[in-house]
Design an enzyme around this catalytic site. Structure first.
Site, short mmCIF file in Angstrom:
data_model
loop_
_atom_site.label_atom_id
_atom_site.label_comp_id
_atom_site.label_asym_id
_atom_site.label_seq_id
_atom_site.Cartn_x
_atom_site.Cartn_y
_atom_site.Cartn_z
N GLU A 59 0.82 -1.20 0.00
CA GLU A 59 0.00 0.00 0.00
C GLU A 59 0.86 1.26 0.00
O GLU A 59 2.00 1.24 0.45
CB GLU A 59 -0.94 0.05 1.22
CG GLU A 59 -2.20 -0.79 1.10
CD GLU A 59 -2.05 -2.12 1.80
OE1 GLU A 59 -2.99 -2.93 1.73
OE2 GLU A 59 -1.00 -2.36 2.41
N THR A 60 0.25 2.33 -0.51
CA THR A 60 0.80 3.67 -0.44
C THR A 60 -0.30 4.58 0.09
O THR A 60 -1.47 4.44 -0.30
CB THR A 60 1.24 4.15 -1.83
OG1 THR A 60 2.28 3.29 -2.32
CG2 THR A 60 1.76 5.58 -1.80
#
Length: 294
Positions: free
Chosen positions: A47-48
Protein backbone atom coordinates in the site's frame (compact mmCIF):
# COMPACT_ATOMS: atom_id res chain seq x y z
CA UNK A 1 7.08 20.31 -11.85
CA UNK A 2 5.41 19.20 -8.61
CA UNK A 3 7.56 17.94 -5.75
CA UNK A 4 6.10 15.39 -3.33
CA UNK A 5 7.78 14.58 -0.02
CA UNK A 6 7.63 10.82 0.63
CA UNK A 7 8.59 8.61 3.57
CA UNK A 8 9.00 4.84 3.43
CA UNK A 9 8.54 2.75 6.57
CA UNK A 10 8.70 -0.85 7.66
CA UNK A 11 5.57 -1.57 9.72
CA UNK A 12 4.83 -4.24 12.33
CA UNK A 13 8.51 -4.60 13.10
CA UNK A 14 11.24 -2.91 15.13
CA UNK A 15 13.98 -3.93 12.67
CA UNK A 16 14.57 -2.20 9.34
CA UNK A 17 14.19 -4.30 6.17
CA UNK A 18 11.64 -6.60 7.78
CA UNK A 19 7.88 -6.22 8.32
CA UNK A 20 5.61 -4.65 5.71
CA UNK A 21 6.91 -1.70 3.71
CA UNK A 22 4.72 1.38 3.30
CA UNK A 23 5.13 4.59 1.31
CA UNK A 24 3.56 7.74 2.77
CA UNK A 25 3.05 10.93 0.76
CA UNK A 26 3.22 13.71 3.35
CA UNK A 27 0.93 16.11 1.45
CA UNK A 28 -1.24 14.73 -1.36
CA UNK A 29 -3.37 17.84 -1.83
CA UNK A 30 -3.89 18.60 -5.50
CA UNK A 31 -3.39 15.02 -6.66
CA UNK A 32 -6.19 13.34 -8.56
CA UNK A 33 -7.37 9.85 -7.72
CA UNK A 34 -5.75 8.66 -10.95
CA UNK A 35 -2.41 10.19 -9.94
CA UNK A 36 -2.58 8.58 -6.51
CA UNK A 37 -3.26 5.21 -8.10
CA UNK A 38 -0.38 5.68 -10.53
CA UNK A 39 1.97 6.58 -7.68
CA UNK A 40 0.88 3.45 -5.79
CA UNK A 41 1.78 1.41 -8.86
CA UNK A 42 5.11 3.25 -9.00
CA UNK A 43 6.07 2.35 -5.43
CA UNK A 44 4.82 -1.22 -6.07
CA UNK A 45 4.38 -1.81 -2.33
CA UNK A 46 1.42 -3.48 -0.64
CA UNK A 47 0.00 0.00 0.00
CA UNK A 48 0.80 3.67 -0.44
CA UNK A 49 -0.97 6.39 1.56
CA UNK A 50 -1.66 10.06 0.93
CA UNK A 51 -2.04 12.53 3.80
CA UNK A 52 -4.46 15.34 2.92
CA UNK A 53 -4.08 18.10 5.52
CA UNK A 54 -7.27 20.10 6.11
CA UNK A 55 -8.81 22.72 8.33
CA UNK A 56 -8.01 22.41 12.02
CA UNK A 57 -11.70 22.26 13.05
CA UNK A 58 -12.46 19.43 10.62
CA UNK A 59 -9.36 17.50 11.70
CA UNK A 60 -10.29 17.91 15.35
CA UNK A 61 -13.77 16.51 14.67
CA UNK A 62 -13.02 13.71 12.18
CA UNK A 63 -9.25 13.26 12.15
CA UNK A 64 -6.58 13.85 9.52
CA UNK A 65 -7.77 12.79 6.08
CA UNK A 66 -5.80 9.87 4.59
CA UNK A 67 -6.40 7.79 1.45
CA UNK A 68 -5.00 4.27 1.00
CA UNK A 69 -4.11 2.61 -2.32
CA UNK A 70 -2.82 -0.81 -3.32
CA UNK A 71 -1.24 -1.27 -6.75
CA UNK A 72 -4.72 -2.01 -8.08
CA UNK A 73 -7.35 -0.12 -6.09
CA UNK A 74 -8.23 2.27 -3.29
CA UNK A 75 -9.12 0.57 0.00
CA UNK A 76 -11.56 1.89 2.61
CA UNK A 77 -9.27 0.65 5.36
CA UNK A 78 -6.01 -1.26 5.82
CA UNK A 79 -4.04 -1.96 8.97
CA UNK A 80 -0.37 -1.41 8.26
CA UNK A 81 -1.01 1.81 6.27
CA UNK A 82 -3.07 3.15 9.19
CA UNK A 83 -0.40 2.36 11.77
CA UNK A 84 2.47 3.55 9.58
CA UNK A 85 0.83 6.83 8.54
CA UNK A 86 -0.17 7.58 12.13
CA UNK A 87 3.43 6.87 13.19
CA UNK A 88 4.71 9.48 10.73
CA UNK A 89 2.23 12.04 12.09
CA UNK A 90 3.09 11.10 15.67
CA UNK A 91 6.77 11.74 14.98
CA UNK A 92 5.87 15.11 13.43
CA UNK A 93 3.55 16.31 16.19
CA UNK A 94 4.47 14.35 19.32
CA UNK A 95 0.75 13.71 19.97
CA UNK A 96 0.06 10.52 21.92
CA UNK A 97 -3.09 9.90 19.86
CA UNK A 98 -3.44 10.39 16.11
CA UNK A 99 -6.92 10.18 14.61
CA UNK A 100 -7.15 9.37 10.91
CA UNK A 101 -10.19 10.03 8.76
CA UNK A 102 -10.25 7.05 6.40
CA UNK A 103 -12.90 6.04 3.88
CA UNK A 104 -14.26 3.65 6.51
CA UNK A 105 -14.52 6.41 9.13
CA UNK A 106 -12.33 7.75 11.93
CA UNK A 107 -9.69 5.38 13.32
CA UNK A 108 -7.68 6.41 16.42
CA UNK A 109 -4.08 5.25 16.91
CA UNK A 110 -2.47 5.62 20.34
CA UNK A 111 1.27 5.62 20.93
CA UNK A 112 3.30 4.68 23.98
CA UNK A 113 6.99 4.35 24.74
CA UNK A 114 8.72 2.67 27.66
CA UNK A 115 12.31 3.39 28.62
CA UNK A 116 14.69 1.82 26.14
CA UNK A 117 11.91 0.33 23.97
CA UNK A 118 10.75 1.41 20.49
CA UNK A 119 7.54 3.42 20.10
CA UNK A 120 4.50 1.13 20.07
CA UNK A 121 1.30 2.16 18.30
CA UNK A 122 -2.14 0.57 18.65
CA UNK A 123 -5.20 1.33 16.52
CA UNK A 124 -8.80 0.69 17.51
CA UNK A 125 -10.64 -0.78 14.55
CA UNK A 126 -14.38 -0.80 13.91
CA UNK A 127 -16.40 -3.31 15.91
CA UNK A 128 -16.44 -6.59 14.01
CA UNK A 129 -19.22 -7.87 11.81
CA UNK A 130 -19.33 -11.67 11.66
CA UNK A 131 -20.37 -13.10 8.32
CA UNK A 132 -20.87 -16.51 6.79
CA UNK A 133 -19.13 -19.73 7.74
CA UNK A 134 -17.63 -21.72 4.86
CA UNK A 135 -17.24 -25.49 4.32
CA UNK A 136 -13.65 -26.69 4.26
CA UNK A 137 -14.22 -28.73 1.10
CA UNK A 138 -15.15 -25.57 -0.84
CA UNK A 139 -12.13 -23.55 0.34
CA UNK A 140 -9.89 -26.57 -0.31
CA UNK A 141 -10.81 -26.41 -4.02
CA UNK A 142 -8.84 -23.16 -4.35
CA UNK A 143 -5.71 -24.59 -2.72
CA UNK A 144 -3.32 -27.54 -2.90
CA UNK A 145 -4.75 -28.79 0.43
CA UNK A 146 -7.35 -31.41 1.27
CA UNK A 147 -10.34 -30.80 3.59
CA UNK A 148 -8.56 -32.90 6.24
CA UNK A 149 -5.77 -30.29 6.37
CA UNK A 150 -8.15 -27.67 7.78
CA UNK A 151 -8.56 -27.21 11.55
CA UNK A 152 -12.13 -28.31 12.22
CA UNK A 153 -12.05 -27.16 15.87
CA UNK A 154 -12.82 -23.61 14.70
CA UNK A 155 -15.03 -22.34 11.86
CA UNK A 156 -13.83 -20.91 8.57
CA UNK A 157 -15.60 -17.58 8.87
CA UNK A 158 -15.78 -14.17 7.25
CA UNK A 159 -15.23 -11.25 9.64
CA UNK A 160 -14.95 -7.54 8.89
CA UNK A 161 -13.58 -4.59 10.86
CA UNK A 162 -13.59 -2.46 7.70
CA UNK A 163 -12.48 -4.99 5.08
CA UNK A 164 -14.00 -8.51 5.14
CA UNK A 165 -11.53 -11.40 5.45
CA UNK A 166 -12.35 -15.09 5.58
CA UNK A 167 -10.30 -16.50 8.46
CA UNK A 168 -9.17 -20.01 7.55
CA UNK A 169 -7.34 -22.21 10.05
CA UNK A 170 -4.92 -24.91 8.85
CA UNK A 171 -3.89 -27.78 11.13
CA UNK A 172 -0.14 -27.77 10.55
CA UNK A 173 2.56 -25.19 9.97
CA UNK A 174 4.06 -27.44 7.30
CA UNK A 175 0.84 -27.38 5.26
CA UNK A 176 0.46 -23.62 5.71
CA UNK A 177 4.05 -23.01 4.56
CA UNK A 178 3.47 -25.13 1.43
CA UNK A 179 0.14 -23.44 0.63
CA UNK A 180 -0.64 -22.59 -2.98
CA UNK A 181 -3.74 -20.59 -3.87
CA UNK A 182 -5.71 -20.45 -7.13
CA UNK A 183 -6.34 -16.73 -6.74
CA UNK A 184 -8.82 -16.13 -9.62
CA UNK A 185 -11.12 -18.93 -8.44
CA UNK A 186 -10.76 -17.88 -4.81
CA UNK A 187 -11.60 -14.23 -5.57
CA UNK A 188 -14.62 -15.27 -7.64
CA UNK A 189 -15.96 -17.31 -4.72
CA UNK A 190 -15.18 -14.63 -2.14
CA UNK A 191 -16.94 -11.93 -4.17
CA UNK A 192 -20.11 -14.01 -4.14
CA UNK A 193 -19.84 -14.79 -0.44
CA UNK A 194 -19.25 -11.23 0.80
CA UNK A 195 -15.50 -11.41 1.51
CA UNK A 196 -12.47 -9.64 0.04
CA UNK A 197 -9.52 -11.92 0.85
CA UNK A 198 -8.58 -15.15 2.60
CA UNK A 199 -6.42 -15.03 5.75
CA UNK A 200 -4.81 -18.39 6.50
CA UNK A 201 -3.64 -19.14 10.04
CA UNK A 202 -2.24 -22.03 12.05
CA UNK A 203 -1.82 -22.58 15.78
CA UNK A 204 1.56 -24.17 15.04
CA UNK A 205 4.05 -21.30 15.18
CA UNK A 206 7.75 -20.48 14.68
CA UNK A 207 8.20 -17.86 17.42
CA UNK A 208 7.17 -19.39 20.78
CA UNK A 209 5.75 -15.98 21.75
CA UNK A 210 3.22 -16.07 18.89
CA UNK A 211 -0.33 -17.37 19.14
CA UNK A 212 -0.87 -17.84 15.38
CA UNK A 213 1.20 -18.10 12.20
CA UNK A 214 -0.48 -16.30 9.29
CA UNK A 215 -0.29 -15.88 5.52
CA UNK A 216 -2.25 -13.63 3.15
CA UNK A 217 -1.96 -14.15 -0.60
CA UNK A 218 -3.52 -11.57 -2.93
CA UNK A 219 -3.20 -9.97 -6.39
CA UNK A 220 0.10 -8.28 -5.49
CA UNK A 221 1.70 -11.54 -4.34
CA UNK A 222 2.04 -12.21 -0.60
CA UNK A 223 1.50 -9.64 2.12
CA UNK A 224 4.19 -9.53 4.85
CA UNK A 225 1.73 -8.19 7.46
CA UNK A 226 -2.00 -7.57 7.16
CA UNK A 227 -3.26 -5.40 10.00
CA UNK A 228 -6.85 -5.26 8.76
CA UNK A 229 -6.97 -9.07 8.59
CA UNK A 230 -5.29 -9.31 11.99
CA UNK A 231 -8.11 -7.23 13.49
CA UNK A 232 -10.68 -9.57 11.96
CA UNK A 233 -8.61 -12.49 13.25
CA UNK A 234 -8.49 -10.99 16.75
CA UNK A 235 -12.29 -10.86 16.84
CA UNK A 236 -12.47 -14.44 15.47
CA UNK A 237 -9.97 -15.67 18.09
CA UNK A 238 -11.90 -14.17 20.99
CA UNK A 239 -15.25 -15.35 19.61
CA UNK A 240 -14.03 -18.94 19.28
CA UNK A 241 -11.80 -19.30 22.34
CA UNK A 242 -8.39 -19.10 20.65
CA UNK A 243 -7.65 -16.01 22.77
CA UNK A 244 -9.25 -14.71 25.96
CA UNK A 245 -11.12 -11.43 26.18
CA UNK A 246 -8.65 -8.49 26.26
CA UNK A 247 -5.66 -10.86 26.07
CA UNK A 248 -2.95 -9.29 23.91
CA UNK A 249 -1.49 -11.96 21.64
CA UNK A 250 0.97 -11.88 18.78
CA UNK A 251 0.40 -13.03 15.19
CA UNK A 252 3.54 -13.81 13.19
CA UNK A 253 3.41 -13.25 9.42
CA UNK A 254 5.74 -12.71 6.47
CA UNK A 255 8.28 -15.41 7.32
CA UNK A 256 7.84 -17.30 4.06
CA UNK A 257 8.90 -14.19 2.14
CA UNK A 258 11.76 -13.28 4.52
CA UNK A 259 9.90 -10.23 5.88
CA UNK A 260 9.03 -11.38 9.43
CA UNK A 261 6.32 -9.28 11.06
CA UNK A 262 4.94 -9.13 14.61
CA UNK A 263 1.30 -8.02 14.90
CA UNK A 264 -0.14 -7.60 18.40
CA UNK A 265 -3.91 -7.95 18.72
CA UNK A 266 -6.62 -8.02 21.36
CA UNK A 267 -10.40 -7.70 21.56
CA UNK A 268 -13.08 -7.62 24.23
CA UNK A 269 -15.92 -10.09 24.65
CA UNK A 270 -18.85 -8.55 26.52
CA UNK A 271 -22.40 -9.91 26.77
CA UNK A 272 -21.54 -12.50 24.12
CA UNK A 273 -20.45 -9.77 21.69
CA UNK A 274 -16.92 -9.01 20.50
CA UNK A 275 -16.01 -5.31 20.57
CA UNK A 276 -12.99 -3.02 21.01
CA UNK A 277 -10.67 -4.65 18.46
CA UNK A 278 -7.14 -3.32 18.80
CA UNK A 279 -4.14 -3.99 16.54
CA UNK A 280 -0.65 -2.71 17.28
CA UNK A 281 3.03 -2.91 16.58
CA UNK A 282 6.22 -0.98 15.90
CA UNK A 283 7.43 1.01 12.87
CA UNK A 284 10.87 1.89 11.48
CA UNK A 285 11.57 4.70 9.01
CA UNK A 286 13.92 3.48 6.27
CA UNK A 287 13.76 6.06 3.49
CA UNK A 288 12.92 9.74 3.04
CA UNK A 289 12.95 11.58 -0.27
CA UNK A 290 11.19 13.65 -2.89
CA UNK A 291 9.22 12.50 -5.89
CA UNK A 292 8.86 14.66 -8.99
CA UNK A 293 5.64 14.84 -11.03
CA UNK A 294 5.02 16.88 -14.19
Amino acid sequence: MKKLAMVQLDVFTDRALTGNALAVCLDGRGLTTEQMQALARETNLSETTFILPGEAAAEKERGIRVRIFTVQEELPFAGHPTLGTAYVLHRQTGASEIRLELNVGTVPVRFEQSDGLPIFGEMTQKNPEFGAAHPADIIARFTNLSPADFDDSVPIQTVSTGVPFTITAIRSLEKLKSLRLDLPRALEYLAKSGAKFLYFVSREIVDPNARLHARMLFYNGEDPATGSAAGCCAAWMVAHGVAASDERVMIEQGMEMHRPSRIFVRATKKDNQVINVRVGGNCVEVLRGELTLP
